[in-house]
Write a protein that holds these residues in place. Structure first.
Motif, PDB file in Angstrom:
ATOM      1  N   ALA A  92       0.872  -0.966   0.018  1.00 30.66           N
ATOM      2  CA  ALA A  92      -0.015  -0.312  -0.163  1.00 30.66           C
ATOM      3  C   ALA A  92       0.686   1.624   0.142  1.00 30.66           C
ATOM      4  O   ALA A  92       0.738   2.056  -0.735  1.00 30.66           O
ATOM      5  CB  ALA A  92      -0.561   0.293   1.690  1.00 30.66           C
ATOM      6  N   VAL A  93       1.926   1.776   0.355  1.00 32.76           N
ATOM      7  CA  VAL A  93       2.865   2.312   0.629  1.00 32.76           C
ATOM      8  C   VAL A  93       3.462   2.614  -0.324  1.00 32.76           C
ATOM      9  O   VAL A  93       3.138   3.628  -1.167  1.00 32.76           O
ATOM     10  CB  VAL A  93       3.608   2.139   1.854  1.00 32.76           C
ATOM     11  N   ALA A  94       4.243   1.198  -1.548  1.00 33.58           N
ATOM     12  CA  ALA A  94       4.364   1.763  -2.047  1.00 33.58           C
ATOM     13  C   ALA A  94       3.466   2.163  -3.688  1.00 33.58           C
ATOM     14  O   ALA A  94       4.546   2.481  -5.115  1.00 33.58           O
ATOM     15  CB  ALA A  94       5.044   0.598  -2.948  1.00 33.58           C
ATOM     16  N   GLY A  95       2.466   1.009  -3.438  1.00 38.52           N
ATOM     17  CA  GLY A  95       1.268   1.707  -4.574  1.00 38.52           C
ATOM     18  C   GLY A  95       0.919   4.365  -4.644  1.00 38.52           C
ATOM     19  O   GLY A  95       0.590   4.456  -5.016  1.00 38.52           O
ATOM     20  N   ALA A  96       0.744   3.746  -3.432  1.00 39.83           N
ATOM     21  CA  ALA A  96       0.592   5.999  -3.271  1.00 39.83           C
ATOM     22  C   ALA A  96       1.750   6.246  -3.122  1.00 39.83           C
ATOM     23  O   ALA A  96       1.824   7.172  -3.993  1.00 39.83           O
ATOM     24  CB  ALA A  96       0.781   5.230  -1.175  1.00 39.83           C
ATOM     25  N   TYR A  97       3.006   5.917  -2.881  1.00 43.62           N
ATOM     26  CA  TYR A  97       3.973   5.894  -3.434  1.00 43.62           C
ATOM     27  C   TYR A  97       4.261   6.721  -5.099  1.00 43.62           C
ATOM     28  O   TYR A  97       4.314   7.935  -5.794  1.00 43.62           O
ATOM     29  CB  TYR A  97       5.672   5.876  -3.293  1.00 43.62           C
ATOM     30  N   ALA A  98       4.072   5.725  -5.572  1.00 41.61           N
ATOM     31  CA  ALA A  98       3.576   5.603  -7.379  1.00 41.61           C
ATOM     32  C   ALA A  98       2.747   7.144  -7.784  1.00 41.61           C
ATOM     33  O   ALA A  98       3.059   7.310  -9.278  1.00 41.61           O
ATOM     34  CB  ALA A  98       3.409   4.041  -7.909  1.00 41.61           C
ATOM     35  N   CYS A  99       1.547   7.040  -7.056  1.00 41.79           N
ATOM     36  CA  CYS A  99       0.659   7.628  -7.389  1.00 41.79           C
ATOM     37  C   CYS A  99       0.842   9.577  -7.312  1.00 41.79           C
ATOM     38  O   CYS A  99       0.471  10.264  -7.833  1.00 41.79           O
ATOM     39  CB  CYS A  99      -0.241   7.618  -6.726  1.00 41.79           C
ATOM     40  N   THR A 100       2.131  10.030  -6.859  1.00 39.25           N
ATOM     41  CA  THR A 100       2.575  11.174  -6.370  1.00 39.25           C
ATOM     42  C   THR A 100       3.665  11.833  -7.547  1.00 39.25           C
ATOM     43  O   THR A 100       3.959  13.227  -7.716  1.00 39.25           O
ATOM     44  CB  THR A 100       2.789  11.240  -5.779  1.00 39.25           C
ATOM     45  N   SER A 101       3.758  11.003  -8.917  1.00 40.24           N
ATOM     46  CA  SER A 101       4.614  11.620  -9.983  1.00 40.24           C
ATOM     47  C   SER A 101       3.105  11.227 -11.232  1.00 40.24           C
ATOM     48  O   SER A 101       2.971  10.528 -11.665  1.00 40.24           O
ATOM     49  CB  SER A 101       5.316  11.463  -9.623  1.00 40.24           C
ATOM     50  N   PRO A 102       3.746  12.647 -12.587  1.00 40.73           N
ATOM     51  CA  PRO A 102       3.137  12.614 -13.861  1.00 40.73           C
ATOM     52  C   PRO A 102       3.942  11.249 -14.496  1.00 40.73           C
ATOM     53  O   PRO A 102       5.034  11.143 -14.722  1.00 40.73           O
ATOM     54  CB  PRO A 102       2.624  13.251 -14.194  1.00 40.73           C
ATOM     55  N   GLY A 103       2.891  10.257 -15.053  1.00 39.09           N
ATOM     56  CA  GLY A 103       3.375   9.144 -15.890  1.00 39.09           C
ATOM     57  C   GLY A 103       3.166   8.066 -15.459  1.00 39.09           C
ATOM     58  O   GLY A 103       3.114   7.847 -14.411  1.00 39.09           O
ATOM     59  N   THR A 104       4.349   6.956 -16.076  1.00 34.27           N
ATOM     60  CA  THR A 104       4.114   5.322 -15.410  1.00 34.27           C
ATOM     61  C   THR A 104       5.502   4.949 -15.277  1.00 34.27           C
ATOM     62  O   THR A 104       6.455   5.304 -16.075  1.00 34.27           O
ATOM     63  CB  THR A 104       3.802   4.730 -16.788  1.00 34.27           C
ATOM     64  N   HIS A 105       5.991   4.878 -13.424  1.00 38.38           N
ATOM     65  CA  HIS A 105       6.683   4.120 -12.757  1.00 38.38           C
ATOM     66  C   HIS A 105       7.813   5.152 -13.164  1.00 38.38           C
ATOM     67  O   HIS A 105       9.387   4.959 -13.434  1.00 38.38           O
ATOM     68  CB  HIS A 105       7.297   3.462 -13.662  1.00 38.38           C
ATOM     69  N   THR A 106       7.319   6.578 -13.382  1.00 40.65           N
ATOM     70  CA  THR A 106       8.684   7.602 -12.705  1.00 40.65           C
ATOM     71  C   THR A 106       8.987   7.599 -11.385  1.00 40.65           C
ATOM     72  O   THR A 106       9.904   8.374 -11.265  1.00 40.65           O
ATOM     73  CB  THR A 106       7.828   8.792 -13.600  1.00 40.65           C
ATOM     74  N   ARG A 107       8.049   7.452 -10.320  1.00 45.66           N
ATOM     75  CA  ARG A 107       8.580   7.683  -8.977  1.00 45.66           C
ATOM     76  C   ARG A 107       8.592   6.485  -8.431  1.00 45.66           C
ATOM     77  O   ARG A 107       7.192   5.529  -8.095  1.00 45.66           O
ATOM     78  CB  ARG A 107       7.752   8.898  -8.348  1.00 45.66           C
ATOM     79  N   LEU A 108       9.654   5.561  -7.696  1.00 46.19           N
ATOM     80  CA  LEU A 108      10.055   4.688  -8.107  1.00 46.19           C
ATOM     81  C   LEU A 108      10.521   4.253  -6.172  1.00 46.19           C
ATOM     82  O   LEU A 108      11.654   5.042  -5.804  1.00 46.19           O
ATOM     83  CB  LEU A 108      10.747   3.981  -8.759  1.00 46.19           C
ATOM     84  N   ALA A 109       9.505   3.404  -5.562  1.00 42.74           N
ATOM     85  CA  ALA A 109       9.921   3.492  -3.847  1.00 42.74           C
ATOM     86  C   ALA A 109      11.132   2.976  -3.770  1.00 42.74           C
ATOM     87  O   ALA A 109      11.360   1.588  -4.072  1.00 42.74           O
ATOM     88  CB  ALA A 109       8.832   3.287  -2.478  1.00 42.74           C
ATOM     89  N   GLY A 110      12.182   3.089  -2.767  1.00 38.82           N
ATOM     90  CA  GLY A 110      13.031   2.602  -2.305  1.00 38.82           C
ATOM     91  C   GLY A 110      13.032   1.984  -1.051  1.00 38.82           C
ATOM     92  O   GLY A 110      11.596   2.601  -0.511  1.00 38.82           O
TER      93      GLY A 110
END
Length: 337
Positions: free
Chosen positions: A280-298
């Motif tokens: 859930a945390v990783a999914g929420a993190y991904a929603c905060t930048s435009p485009g696909t797979h542009t912000r990846l959680a570490g």
């Protein structure tokens, strides 16, 4: 048909991803559904590597998991975008060149982050991956994640013979379409969204668990969180949504990120509830930048796992009750993005 092998495998993989590379064309729209009109003026259209296999591979690598990726790719401009996106990320990408070209999708993304995807899979039904290409990396893998490409189903026998755990993402499966069923019943971890089955999602999850080999079934529900059903549960349990670290602008790739967070926890020996919270945390993190797979959680972004105050302590509704409120995962493509 001729193919080209272009790389050698690493010594070992935490995760081997099979199938699901492609290119997304992102069109920003005011709201979904888009009213019928002859034309609309939109912000600049963006194009780049996306799709579910790419997202899972990138997300797992960003979390520090040694990641391999095998797939078919066209010798074309979209294929070059995929190669460029994966270069230098730590993903060991081993594509075979297919004359049918690289998969595409056009994604409409609304101002609230919801999206609808129009998917061009283009792989013919008789496409098969030669065992000499996938068996060497498969034998080095701790875990395999199969995208629901038709050719990927033919790897199950080898995966089972080697005793390797396998996961899959059914995306918006309605519980009825035959294409998804083998993936649903032959995987140890099964991900899907609530969008396809709607109020039947509980019964679909139970069917997967009781008729197949799954240890857990996880249904993501956008801003409403997710549901988790394990062999110890009678009904799905609510996984509260995580608090995004910024404004939600685009849900493209959120489901793939959820999968990565979950697998990260599983491979680290965490229990299924904790794995779902990490997802859930990783999914929420991904929603905060435009485009696909542009912000990846570490790894540092997954701790501590925060949940939305309104959802903390909540319990799941009846298994076949209404979906949680919030933007649905509006995928219509078999491969997702």
């Amino acid at each position: 048909m001729t193919f080209q092998q272009v790389s050698e495998p690493y010594d070992a993989y935490d995760v081997l991803v099979v199938g699901g590379s492609g290119v997304d064309t992102i069109v920003s729209v005011g709201a979904l559904p888009v009213p019928l009109a002859d034309s609309y003026a939109v912000p600049p259209v963006r194009e780049g590597a996306g799709h579910t296999g790419t997202g899972v591979a990138l997300g797992c690598a960003a979390l520090g998991l040694t990641t391999g990726f095998v797939d078919f790719l066209g010798d074309d401009h979209p294929g070059s975008l995929v190669r460029e996106r994966l270069a230098g990320t730590g993903v060991d990408f081993r594509p075979l060149i297919s004359p049918h070209g690289t998969r595409r999708a056009v994604n409409l993304v609304a101002a609230d982050g919801r999206r609808m995807s129009f998917y061009d899979g283009r792989d013919p039904a008789d496409l098969r991956m030669p065992p000499e290409h996938y068996l060497p990396p498969l034998r080095r893998a701790r875990h395999v994640h199969l995208s629901i490409m038709h050719f990927a189903r033919f790897l199950y026998d080898d995966i089972e013979a080697l005793g390797i755990p396998v996961s899959t993402d059914l995306h918006d499966w309605d519980g009825l379409t035959d294409h998804h069923r083998e993936f649903a019943l032959r995987s140890d971890l099964v991900f899907l969204s609530t969008a396809g089955a709607g109020e039947r999602i509980g019964s679909v999850m139970r069917e997967i668990l009781h008729e197949g080999r799954a240890q857990a079934v996880i249904a993501t529900a956008g801003a409403g969180g997710a549901y988790l059903l394990t062999t110890e549960d009678r009904t799905p349990r609510l996984v509260p949504p995580a608090v995004p670290p910024g404004p939600v602008v685009d849900s493209n790739g959120a489901g793939d990120a959820f999968t990565c967070g979950f697998l990260y926890g599983r491979l680290a020996g965490r229990d299924l509830d904790e794995c779902a919270r990490l997802g859930a945390v990783a999914g929420a993190y991904a929603c905060t930048s435009p485009g696909t797979h542009t912000r990846l959680a570490g790894p540092e972004d997954l701790r501590p796992a925060r949940t939305a105050p309104s959802a903390a302590g909540a319990t799941a509704p009846p298994a076949d009750g209404p979906r949680p409120a919030g933007p649905p995962d509006a995928r219509v493509s078999p491969a997702g993005a």
